[in-house]
Design an enzyme around this catalytic site. Structure first.
Site, PDB file in Angstrom:
ATOM      1  N   GLY A  69       9.589   6.069   5.633  1.00  0.00           N
ATOM      2  CA  GLY A  69      10.890   6.054   6.299  1.00  0.00           C
ATOM      3  C   GLY A  69      10.955   5.042   7.427  1.00  0.00           C
ATOM      4  O   GLY A  69      12.037   4.714   7.905  1.00  0.00           O
ATOM      5  N   LEU A  74       0.828  -1.207   0.000  1.00  0.00           N
ATOM      6  CA  LEU A  74       0.000   0.000   0.000  1.00  0.00           C
ATOM      7  C   LEU A  74       0.864   1.259   0.000  1.00  0.00           C
ATOM      8  O   LEU A  74       0.429   2.312  -0.463  1.00  0.00           O
ATOM      9  CB  LEU A  74      -0.910   0.011   1.235  1.00  0.00           C
ATOM     10  CG  LEU A  74      -1.954  -1.114   1.321  1.00  0.00           C
ATOM     11  CD1 LEU A  74      -2.674  -1.051   2.658  1.00  0.00           C
ATOM     12  CD2 LEU A  74      -2.955  -1.008   0.176  1.00  0.00           C
ATOM     13  N   ASP A  90       5.563  13.266  12.742  1.00  0.00           N
ATOM     14  CA  ASP A  90       5.694  13.133  11.288  1.00  0.00           C
ATOM     15  C   ASP A  90       4.349  13.427  10.620  1.00  0.00           C
ATOM     16  O   ASP A  90       3.855  12.649   9.813  1.00  0.00           O
ATOM     17  CB  ASP A  90       6.182  11.739  10.918  1.00  0.00           C
ATOM     18  CG  ASP A  90       6.700  11.678   9.481  1.00  0.00           C
ATOM     19  OD1 ASP A  90       7.076  12.739   8.936  1.00  0.00           O
ATOM     20  OD2 ASP A  90       6.739  10.581   8.905  1.00  0.00           O
TER      21      ASP A  90
END
Length: 763
Positions: free
Chosen positions: A443, A439, A558
């Site tokens: 990182g 999918l 993030d």
């Protein structure tokens, strides 16, 4: 020679054992139309329960007489069978014996020697029945340390009989466990033909010397092999009878009271059917019927015993060569090229001289090789599977599996529904992590689409190598994340710790990422302004929840458009907590190794390594700018000045030149108030000083407030509508009052066409 003889002996033993089992199964047949069982006890003919269903005939050989008729008492659960109308409970019936429940004589004393429970006699009367107490299997037992048991009985021939045994001991140390030789337990035999008896207990000292460890005496008739004396029996008290309730008394049974020679004279009453013969009973007057060798079934039921096809069972075929079944027997023969009797327990088949059995040799070698291959393969895969299990157990411990189980047992709520998946489950779910199931990659790992055995679709994240020194923190974060319950946060369903790197299992979100919808390859965004505003509000609400409403504050670290997933209804789901940090409640910031994505990374965090909630606020501000402009946060295709979208946006806001960055769809669909408010909010989020940025809770509240305002799209004015006079410089747009905009047909706001054109915004 020896191996062949051993094989023959084993074959004979197996044949006899199987024949005995088959005979017992066949004998269990009941008269047609009659009840076959009472509770857990099978009732084979010539015994029977009541009357047949058809015709009303008795189900036993003597109709409804006392001898073979069984009463099934349904007041018990399960029901219990009794002989006739008496109180002898039947425990089992075989071809020669019937087992009934024993009766126990019991006398209990107090410390003064006075009896407090006196049932000192036990008796059973089988007079007038076809049953005798088995003299070979039953023994009279006395249990106690000051105990004598006396038995008085009458045999079938009318002879009187008496016998006794004495059991004495002064302490438990004198008792021999498992032995019934007069120290704590005694036993004696009974004669043939005994059909009634009375057993009585006697004592020398009224139990006063042994009362402290043996308060009671017991006497009973029972099957010798079924009763084993234990020292604890001396202390059983009045519960002794129920403790040994499954120890039976064995009765021999026979048909009638005539010998075989006498009974055969009257064919009308003779019980033995076809293919059976008559045997005189050793203990009873009367006879029994037995199937001829090679036949099986119930010899008392018409049409009698049936032929056994010895050749039918290939595994127990008695012949080494060719087997031919005959009535009551079988014959063995050898194939062409060999001679002998063809029997496994005999000579077998021997190859004729001069005729080399090449086929047999080849077959033997081939089967031997096949066996070696199969055995080697089985051994190889067995060792491999064992090593895999050991490796999985090693990884499970190494990745903190024991700690996670401990945490799961000590937490309540959401973690109870968390599942620890096995490596095999997730391997099958992802089709062995096939490339077509990917999918996305990031990182911190690769995400695969998985379909579990219950057809539930999930997202499986295969992380990169985990720092072993951070395992405890990783497990704590898993525990916290499983307790997050927010509609706009991707739910963590569980994890797998049996692989070298942990696998995390999330709920599956089907409509891709926000990044894919904003930066479509076709160049046209698929998201309306209304949806953009809602997605921004949902994302801000989720982040605010993580910062302030979760049990332990969580900093995502993030935040970006690729980590905002959209479901089939375009509902936002914040995902990918691979870089997240849990912040202790007594701390407002945390020193960490700088992690994040260029273009979204908080410059203050980058410079100081001090991670705070305001770092997520900065990253979210970049997402807001993405929603406003449709531009990527970092693009080397743009000029040096415009390469970093956040920096360029802040500069444009300072120069009052923001409108040239807005995407056309935002301009066409959003109201000026909303667009300007969102732009100003993004500018606040992108403040270089974290302390001057708003909190995510404040951001979420402002976005929700903007969503509630009346939604009015910017539309082209009709030609007869008076154009709005706007300042010649786009920078003055921020100071234009709402009265400068005019409401046109369909109730939508509009800006003059030439004004939009002067802003160089694509249309």
């Amino acid at each position: 020679m020896f191996p062949r003889l051993l094989f023959q002996l084993i074959s004979c033993w197996l044949t006899l054992a199987l024949s005995a089992a088959a005979a017992e199964a066949a004998f269990s047949q009941t008269k047609p139309g009659c009840q076959s069982k009472c509770g857990n006890v099978s009732i084979p003919y010539p015994f029977g329960i009541g009357l047949a269903a058809a015709g009303g005939e008795g189900c036993s050989i003597d109709g409804v007489g006392y001898g073979y008729s069984i009463t099934c008492n349904t007041s018990y659960d399960p029901p219990k069978p009794f002989i006739g109308t008496g109180n002898l409970e039947v425990l089992g019936i075989s071809e020669t014996e019937i087992r009934v429940r024993k009766v126990v004589a019991t006398v209990c004393y107090n410390s003064n020697g006075t009896s407090v429970l006196n049932e000192s006699t036990a008796w059973t009367n089988l007079f007038g029945t076809p049953f005798m107490f088995s003299d070979t299997k039953n023994r009279l037992f006395g249990v106690g340390c000051d105990t004598g048991v006396v038995i008085v009985g009458i045999s079938v021939l009318g002879k009187n009989y008496s016998n006794q045994c004495i059991s004495l001991c002064n302490s438990m140390e004198q008792v021999i466990e498992g032995s019934c030789t007069g120290s704590g337990c005694c036993q004696t035999t009974i004669p043939k033909g005994l059909n009634r008896f009375i057993a009585a207990l006697i004592t020398a000292d009224n139990h006063t010397k042994v009362w402290s460890f043996n308060p009671c005496s017991y006497g009973f008739l029972a099957e010798q092999e079924q009763y084993t004396f234990h020292g604890s029996d001396l202390q059983a008290g009045s519960n002794f009878s129920s403790k040994g309730k499954d120890v039976p008394v064995v009765l021999d049974w026979a048909i009638g009271n005539k010998t075989c020679e006498e009974a055969q004279k009257d064919s009308a009453t003779f019980a033995c059917q076809e293919n059976s013969y008559c045997n005189n009973s050793n203990n009873n007057p009367g006879y029994r019927c037995v199937c001829h060798k090679g036949y099986e079934g119930n010899p008392y039921l018409s049409p009698g015993c049936q032929d056994v096809n010895e050749c039918e069972d290939q595994n127990n075929n008695p012949c080494e060569g060719i087997c031919t079944n005959t009535n009551g027997s079988y014959s063995c023969s050898c194939p062409n090229g060999s001679y002998g009797d063809g029997r496994k327990d005999g000579q077998g088949c021997i190859a004729k001289k001069g005729e080399f059995p090449i086929i047999r040799v080849i077959l033997g070698i081939g089967l031997g090789l096949l066996f070696l291959i199969v055995a080697s393969t089985w051994l190889y895969f067995g060792i491999r599977k064992r090593k895999l299990i050991e490796l999985q157990e090693k990884f499970f411990r190494q990745n903190g599996g024991l700690l996670l189980k401990q945490q799961m047992s000590s937490h309540e709520g959401g973690i109870e529904s968390t599942k620890i998946f096995t490596a095999e489950e997730l391997r099958l779910a992802t089709n062995n992590y096939d490339e077509s199931r990917i999918l996305g990659r990031g990182g911190y790992g690769t995400v695969y689409k998985g379909i579990l055995s219950n057809n539930h679709t999930v997202a499986v994240k295969k992380s990169k190598i985990v720092d072993q020194s951070q395992i405890e923190q990783f497990i704590n974060e898993v525990v916290i994340l499983t307790q997050i319950n927010h509609r706009n946060v991707v739910k963590l369903l569980g994890c797998c710790l049996e692989t070298e790197v942990p696998l995390l299992v999330y709920e599956y979100v089907s409509n891709g990422t926000l990044f894919q919808h904003i930066h479509s390859k076709s160049g046209m965004s698929s998201i309306s302004w209304e949806s953009r505003l809602r997605i921004a509000a949902e994302t801000a609400g989720a982040l605010a929840y993580l910062h302030s409403a979760a049990s332990v504050p969580i900093i995502h670290r993030d935040v970006k458009s690729t980590n905002i997933l959209l479901d089939e209804n375009y509902i936002a789901k914040v995902s990918d907590f691979g870089a997240s940090r849990l912040v202790p409640l007594d701390q407002t910031q945390s020193s960490t190794l700088v992690q994040g994505t260029l273009g979204y990374l908080d410059p203050e965090y980058f410079n100081t390594s001090q991670l705070t909630e305001k770092s997520d606020v900065y990253s979210f501000g970049v997402v807001l700018v993405e929603l406003l402009t449709g531009e990527k946060p970092l693009s080397f295709e743009r000029s040096q000045e415009q390469r970093n979208l956040a920096t360029y946006f802040i500069l444009s806001m300072e120069e009052n030149n923001m409108l040239q960055l807005l995407e056309a769809r935002v301009v066409n669909e959003g109201t000026p108030e909303q667009v300007i408010a969102v732009a100003e909010l993004a500018n606040k989020c992108l403040n270089k000083k974290g302390e001057e940025r708003p909190t995510m809770k404040q951001v979420a509240a402002e976005l929700e407030g903007l969503r509630r305002t009346e939604t009015c799209a910017w539309a082209r004015q009709p030609k007869n509508e008076k154009k709005v006079s706007l300042p010649s410089e786009p920078a003055d747009l921020y100071s234009v009052p709402m009265s400068s905009y005019s409401i046109v047909d369909s109730g939508q706001y509009s800006l003059d066409t030439h004004v939009i054109a002067s802003m160089n915004i694509p249309r």
